[in-house]
Design an enzyme around this catalytic site. Structure first.
Site, mmCIF file in Angstrom:
data_model
loop_
_atom_site.group_PDB
_atom_site.id
_atom_site.type_symbol
_atom_site.label_atom_id
_atom_site.label_comp_id
_atom_site.label_asym_id
_atom_site.label_seq_id
_atom_site.Cartn_x
_atom_site.Cartn_y
_atom_site.Cartn_z
ATOM 1 C CD1 TRP A 134 41.017 85.463 24.738
ATOM 2 C CD2 TRP A 134 39.960 83.963 26.084
ATOM 3 N NE1 TRP A 134 39.558 85.771 24.739
ATOM 4 C CE2 TRP A 134 38.871 84.875 25.646
ATOM 5 C CE3 TRP A 134 39.667 82.736 26.750
ATOM 6 C CZ2 TRP A 134 37.734 84.630 25.836
ATOM 7 C CZ3 TRP A 134 38.404 82.516 27.235
ATOM 8 C CH2 TRP A 134 37.346 83.618 26.787
ATOM 9 C CG ASP A 218 40.401 77.444 25.000
ATOM 10 O OD1 ASP A 218 39.537 77.130 24.163
ATOM 11 O OD2 ASP A 218 40.638 78.804 25.589
ATOM 12 C CE LYS A 254 35.385 83.317 19.423
ATOM 13 N NZ LYS A 254 35.827 84.814 19.696
HETATM 14 C C1 LIG Z 1 41.177 81.112 23.340
HETATM 15 C C2 LIG Z 1 39.703 81.214 23.633
HETATM 16 N N1 LIG Z 1 39.200 80.442 24.333
HETATM 17 C C3 LIG Z 1 37.778 80.445 24.434
HETATM 18 C C4 LIG Z 1 36.989 81.360 23.964
HETATM 19 C C5 LIG Z 1 35.631 81.292 24.227
HETATM 20 O O1 LIG Z 1 34.519 81.992 23.833
HETATM 21 P P1 LIG Z 1 33.214 81.601 24.113
HETATM 22 O O2 LIG Z 1 32.908 81.679 25.363
HETATM 23 O O3 LIG Z 1 32.541 82.710 23.525
HETATM 24 O O4 LIG Z 1 32.825 80.453 23.354
HETATM 25 C C6 LIG Z 1 37.687 82.423 23.261
HETATM 26 C C7 LIG Z 1 36.663 83.570 22.585
HETATM 27 O O5 LIG Z 1 37.191 84.339 22.124
HETATM 28 C C8 LIG Z 1 38.966 82.478 22.931
HETATM 29 O O6 LIG Z 1 39.590 83.144 22.016
#
Ligand SMILES: Cc1ncc(COP(=O)(O)O)c(C=O)c1O
Length: 412
Positions: A134, A218, A254
């Protein structure tokens, strides 16, 4: 002339920029497959029924659910719920009081806290990311670690084959210096949608134990990938059971559909059984990082999580809601695959069926991603032609399949 006139135009974030272009696009058939946010069968954002019910409870009892500042680490009931969802209620690490938890700002804030923790307390060790990951991981790393570079470990094969190069990955884990930190996608790897099998996770765990590596998990998609918190939490739960030390960045964006509420938690799991003083110290260190960064985490999302997590009926409903989302995505995967094959689209589209979670690496080239956007208003991410399956519906799937066919036929 402004004192700030030297400020340059910043680089555009690919996902955000794609959303801006999508909003400006007047094509009535446009489809947004760039952003990773769940949509229902009509392509509309979905508030989970369990979340709606929890919000009714919260708004009808504001004496209990006040707007006061929360405790620095977050409400105790919220922290308990985070641990139970992540590890399961009976997990040995909970019983042995080996977990320190702090509320944080969704997954990104938790990654930030985790990285600050490593930077301040473990920075002499090498830090690894998957060779494909990511994009924000690198951005957050650069922000926290400034000029300390990170290393990469093998993820997919280099020749473009859409599969994990497990031998290469293991080789990198083994060759790394003892005690290195590895960022691992616990499930539903973003952007590839390709995960390790359970057997492979066990092999990785064995290497981590032998090399005393630290896992930085993560966990942005627990429940979302398979519909089961247990299945999707397998890697983290098993590593923690086996005493591998770790930091976990847990997001509720999510899996609870709480994208804009920015609710999540950062956990540090250590290996000293019943050493609750160490757990308290680690929690205190995270609190200090948060205090210096955004001071206090927001309460509304935390109330939602703890209300659902501590009410058996609501929790049952919530697990149904999660299944609704993951089943719809699986159905869309099958429908898109079937349609691509039915209309004779050149290429092997098996990954669309076999990938897990929100995303699929379609393998469309940057030129093809541009073509499908300009010609059909179908928005994908340039990186690997990443497609978010959430934007597909029964109504647009044939349109998307046809657009993909035309694209691969016309742009080689
Ligand atoms: C791999 C991954 N880690 C972390 C996140 C963190 O998202 P958020 O900060 O919206 O919880 C995302 C969101 O797309 C993600 O795809």
């Amino acid at each position: 002339m402004s004192k700030f006139s030297h400020v340059p135009q910043p680089a555009k974030d690919p996902v955000m920029h794609s959303c801006v272009l999508f909003a400006q696009d007047n094509n009535p058939n446009k489809v947004n497959l760039g952003v990773g946010a769940y949509k229902d069968e009509n392509g509309k954002p979905w508030i989970l029924p369990s979340v709606r019910k929890a919000e009714e409870t919260i708004s009808s009892d504001l004496a209990k659910y006040s707007k006061e500042y929360p405790p620095q680490a977050g409400y105790p009931l919220f922290l308990k719920t985070c641990q139970e969802l992540l590890f399961g209620e009976e997990h040995i690490a909970i019983q042995e009081k080996r977990i320190a938890t702090c509320q944080s700002l969704s997954g990104s804030g938790s990654l930030h806290v985790g990285l600050c923790f490593f930077k301040e307390n473990y920075s002499e060790h090498d830090f690894y990311y998957p060779s494909i990951t990511w994009a924000n991981h690198h951005l957050i790393h650069e922000k926290v670690y400034k000029d300390i570079p990170f290393c990469e470990y093998t993820y997919l094969y280099e020749d473009g084959k859409l599969a994990i190069d497990f031998q290469g990955m293991k080789r990198d884990f083994v060759n790394a210096r003892d005690g290195s930190v590895f960022l691992l996608h616990a499930c539903a790897h973003n952007p590839t949608g390709i995960d390790l099998t359970k057997q492979q996770w066990v092999e990785v765990k064995d290497i981590f134990k032998a090399k005393k590596h630290v896992a930085f998990f993560d966990l942005a998609y627990q429940g979302f990938a398979t519909g089961s918190f247990e299945e999707d939490g397998y890697s983290v739960r098993m590593f923690a059971e086996e005493g591998v030390e770790m930091v976990v960045a847990q997001s509720f964006a999510k899996n609870f559909g709480l994208y804009g509420e920015r609710v999540g938690a950062c956990h540090i799991v250590h290996s000293d059984r019943h050493n609750s003083q160490l757990s308290a110290n680690l929690q205190g260190v995270m609190c200090t990082i948060i205090r210096k960064t955004w001071s206090m985490s927001p309460v509304h999302g935390a109330y939602i999580i703890q209300t659902i997590g501590q009410d058996p009926e609501l929790k049952k409903q919530y697990f149904e809601d999660v299944k609704t989302m993951s089943s719809r995505i699986k159905k869309m995967r099958q429908m898109l695959y079937d349609e691509l094959v039915r209309i004779g689209t050149p290429g092997d589209w098996t990954p669309i069926k076999t990938c897990i979670g929100m995303f699929t690496f379609t393998g469309l080239t940057p030129a093809q991603v541009e073509y499908i956007k300009v010609k059909f208003s179908v928005y994908l991410l340039v990186q690997g032609g990443r497609m978010s399956m959430c934007g597909l519906t029964e109504k647009n799937v044939a349109y998307v399949a046809n657009a993909m066919k035309q694209t691969v036929e016309n742009v080689k």
